[in-house]
Design an enzyme around this catalytic site. Structure first.
Site, mmCIF file in Angstrom:
data_model
loop_
_atom_site.group_PDB
_atom_site.id
_atom_site.type_symbol
_atom_site.label_atom_id
_atom_site.label_comp_id
_atom_site.label_asym_id
_atom_site.label_seq_id
_atom_site.Cartn_x
_atom_site.Cartn_y
_atom_site.Cartn_z
ATOM 1 N N CYS A 88 38.039 37.883 41.002
ATOM 2 C CA CYS A 88 39.295 37.643 40.283
ATOM 3 C C CYS A 88 40.410 37.186 41.204
ATOM 4 O O CYS A 88 41.466 36.772 40.748
ATOM 5 C CB CYS A 88 39.708 38.896 39.529
ATOM 6 S SG CYS A 88 38.375 39.479 38.493
ATOM 7 N N HIS B 52 42.093 36.978 30.509
ATOM 8 C CA HIS B 52 41.831 36.919 31.943
ATOM 9 C C HIS B 52 40.542 36.152 32.231
ATOM 10 O O HIS B 52 39.494 36.739 32.437
ATOM 11 C CB HIS B 52 41.755 38.372 32.468
ATOM 12 C CG HIS B 52 41.270 38.513 33.873
ATOM 13 N ND1 HIS B 52 41.671 37.676 34.897
ATOM 14 C CD2 HIS B 52 40.427 39.416 34.449
ATOM 15 C CE1 HIS B 52 41.082 38.053 36.020
ATOM 16 N NE2 HIS B 52 40.318 39.101 35.772
ATOM 17 N N CYS C 204 43.757 42.461 41.931
ATOM 18 C CA CYS C 204 42.552 43.181 42.333
ATOM 19 C C CYS C 204 41.331 42.346 41.969
ATOM 20 O O CYS C 204 41.395 41.490 41.094
ATOM 21 C CB CYS C 204 42.489 44.535 41.630
ATOM 22 S SG CYS C 204 42.532 44.394 39.837
#
Lengths: 442, 296
Positions: A105, A398, A428
């Site tokens: 990510c 996301h 994160c």
């Protein structure tokens, strides 16, 4: 013959790059929940759409940029040159070089940092960084046992060898392997890891739902005031992120059943409402030197000041999988001589509401900051009025690799709107990693 | 002067299903006495690209799935109307056996993938040809409910072989320039025609299998010209200019499976950017297609 390092060589002054890369703008597709509007689009299609919109907005058709850097988390093996193939389908000059990066990510922000560093060093003058992901068009691989049989069959030279290879075939191997969002070394999903961290930091269900509600409210307000008009290009009939629920409420969020942490000793607090859904989308940012921006008569929204990555030991030390930014941020601030008081905006990626709340709780905890971060006392408290002011991943969704570029472009625009200021971005990532960056208005 | 508004139009409730129309064409052959074109055009109104079909077309031809339609895509919507015009209107030639010799796709601006459109097809330009007669089927696309100049226009020229048509064939127009040199290899699978039929709805037996193609006098199945043209355009890379025309001429058919060579050359025309393309057999002995993309 090697030359011994010169111990007297001058160290690079901390926090001082030769020059700062400018953020000129960004573009993304609206984000779509997986299996929905973008079900037929590939990660490459999405990246092409994001770059196409950026090229149109900034008049870059035919332009040969320094480089384009992007990546995807869910990546087909045929997409080894994903970014290059995407660029060849855009109006950019085909002579624009590219490379792919991957940091789960953190991919989108890491891509921007790599490009910004090259700009800072004078290796390139301009470029595009970003990421794309399609959870709908995820790769499916053949069973690993079948793959080994096929490879052995390919190597076999004699009928006996072929027979030996075939004898290892089992009917169950025809079932293909789909990608899973579980950590290879713990077997736990990201949500299950986050649930453990939430318990460790006593993050309540109410606080998580409130953060989710604020994310939706902030995103809805930002759309209403046209904030995303020059940050987003409609795609396949979608004009806004379709995960956005402008009419959600604490009551509605409170009704949802917990989905993660049900096997833990403690209350299960994480629901579909305070966790991010699987999403499809792509986002990119345009970075350049100030000189390139001036030459092209483009305004500088902000500069990328510095960045820091970190990783935790989530396997043996039991550290929270998504807590690496807890360690990256204090080091980044220290190196640049900034404190929380210097920040006007804070963007903490909302992988889960509990991730944001556990992160801020750690920074407020005096003992943790002393023993684990090596500080004199607590790092400080993040003013909630400065946090994720135009919504974040809980509301937008996301698409893993796209999130970094989404946040960076929004942050730069927010700073430009304010006419000054400083911002922190913290993201994160799977594998116990994290990346943070500092951004400052020119 | 007979403008589009004075031409009688037959409006269809939806784009026709091609399988049934093909069967109809087989069962009801034309007598071929009258060499007049239908005076009516056929139209569908307020339609938009089916998202799944658009994605399948893009994947098969090599276009990225953009917010805008690939330049050739409206032809697929219009093709059903072409077949309907050929079969249901008093058309002088039989559908099966017509040879696609030229295709043009032209846009004044890119069409949105979710834009609502009116699509109209008419027949025009019946003229003698050294091997028979040709007819042009013109597809015009306008934003739904709007009159005026079409934003997209397609021209499909079909040759009816062996037809005698009064008049002297016009001298063949100057062929599109075919770029030379090394090119990209396209390895075309045997089922390409079937896969394109699944996307386009054009279930012409020529493209479906070797067996059905043999029944029509070819050794193997043929690649669909619209696929070859579309893939040539997709192979140019970036999006075409906003206002653009892509014209192709079909020479020898591409038999499936086969490996062919695609050549591209950038070629300015009257100071505007333009590209020429050609598809040849691997040994270079046969020219399959020449094309030219130009900005308008």
């Amino acid at each position: 013959m090697s030359v011994p390092a010169d111990p007297a060589a001058a160290p690079v002054p901390e926090g001082r790059l030769p020059r700062r890369a400018a953020i000129l703008g960004g573009n993304r597709t609206p984000f779509a929940r997986a299996g929905g509007r973008y079900a037929e689009a590939s990660a490459q299609d999405l990246l092409v759409a994001a770059i196409d919109g950026l090229v149109a907005r900034f008049g870059l058709a035919g332009e040969q940029l320094g480089e384009v850097v992007a990546g995807a988390v869910l990546k087909h093996s045929r997409d080894l040159n994903l970014t290059r193939e995407a660029v060849l389908s855009t109006a950019l000059s085909p002579r624009t070089p590219t490379y792919d990066v991957a940091q789960a990510c953190g991919t989108g922000l890491e891509a921007a940092v790599l490009l910004a560093n090259k700009i800072a060093l004078g290796q390139v003058e301009s470029g595009i960084a970003g990421g794309t992901d399609s959870a709908s068009d995820a790769p499916i691989a053949v069973d690993d046992g079948l793959r080994r049989v096929l490879l052995a069959l390919q190597r076999a030279r004699t009928p006996q060898q072929r027979l030996a290879a075939l004898s290892r075939f089992r009917p169950r191997q025809v079932v293909p392997a789909t990608p899973r969002v579980t950590e290879p070394r713990t077997g736990l999903s990201m949500g299950e890891h986050a649930a453990r961290t939430a318990l460790q930091w006593h993050v309540s269900r109410e606080d998580q739902d409130l953060l989710a509600l604020e994310s939706h409210r902030h995103l809805a307000e930002a759309y209403e005031r046209g904030f995303f008009d020059d940050l987003l290009t409609p795609y396949l009939g979608l004009r806004r992120d379709d995960n956005l629920r402008p009419d959600t409420s604490l009551e509605k969020l409170a009704k949802l059943r917990p989905v993660f942490g049900r096997d833990e000793e403690g209350p299960a607090t994480m629901t579909a409402g305070n966790s991010t859904p699987l999403t499809d989308g792509a986002a990119v940012v345009l970075l350049a030197s100030d000189a390139w921006a001036a030459e092209h008569r483009l305004d500088v929204l902000a500069h990328l000041v510095d960045a820091q990555t970190a990783a935790v030991d989530h396997v043996r030390a039991g550290e929270g999988l998504l807590t690496a930014p807890v360690f990256a941020v204090p080091e980044l601030l220290r190196r640049n001589g900034w404190t929380f008081d210097d920040l006007d905006l804070v963007e903490i990626h909302e992988a889960f509401a509990s991730t944001v709340l556990a992160t801020t709780a750690a920074w407020e905890d005096e003992e943790f900051c002393r023993t684990r971060l090596g500080l004199d006392g607590a790092l400080g408290t993040i003013d909630r009025k400065k946090l994720n002011v135009v919504g974040s991943s809980l509301a937008t969704g996301h698409p893993f690799a796209a999130t970094g570029a989404r946040i960076l472009a929004s942050t730069a625009k927010l700073l430009a709107e304010r006419g000054g200021g400083r911002a922190l971005i913290s993201i994160c990532a799977a594998g116990g990693q994290g990346i943070a960056a500092l951004v400052e208005a020119p | 002067m007979a403008g589009p508004s004075t031409t009688p139009v037959r409006v269809l409730p939806r784009t026709p299903s091609l399988g049934r129309t093909y069967v109809r064409s087989l069962l009801a052959p034309r007598d071929g006495d009258a060499l007049d074109l239908p005076r009516r055009s056929v139209e569908v109104r307020d339609v938009r690209a089916d998202a799944g079909r658009l994605a399948a077309f893009a994947r098969l031809c090599g276009f990225p799935l953009r917010a805008e339609l690939p330049l050739p895509f409206p032809h697929l919507i219009g093709f059903g109307l072409q077949v309907d015009l050929l079969v249901r209107e008093p058309f002088p030639f039989r559908l099966l056996g017509l040879v696609h010799v030229r295709q043009e796709f032209e846009q004044q601006r890119p069409l949105g993938a979710d834009e609502r459109l009116d699509v109209r097809v008419r027949a025009t330009g019946l003229r003698p040809h050294r091997r028979g007669a040709t007819v042009d089927l013109v597809t015009e696309v306008r934003p739904a409910g709007q009159d005026g100049e079409p934003v997209w226009r397609g021209l499909s020229r079909y040759l009816a072989r062996g037809v005698t048509f009064p008049g002297t064939p016009a001298p063949a127009p100057a062929p599109l320039p075919a770029p030379e040199g090394p090119g990209a290899l396209w390895r075309l699978p045997a089922d390409l025609g079937r896969r394109f039929a699944g996307v386009s709805g054009d279930v012409n037996p020529l493209h479906l299998s070797a067996l059905t193609a043999k029944a029509l006098g070819f050794r193997r199945a043929l690649a669909h010209g619209v696929w070859t043209a579309s893939h040539s355009l997709a192979a140019l890379g970036g999006p075409p200019p906003a206002a653009a025309r892509f014209a192709v001429e079909f020479a020898a058919p591409v038999l499936l499976p086969s490996t062919v060579v695609h050549v591209v050359a950038e070629r300015e025309l009257a100071g505007r950017p333009g590209w020429s393309t050609a598809v040849r057999s691997r040994d270079g002995s046969r020219l399959h297609l020449t094309g030219r993309l130009e900005a308008l």
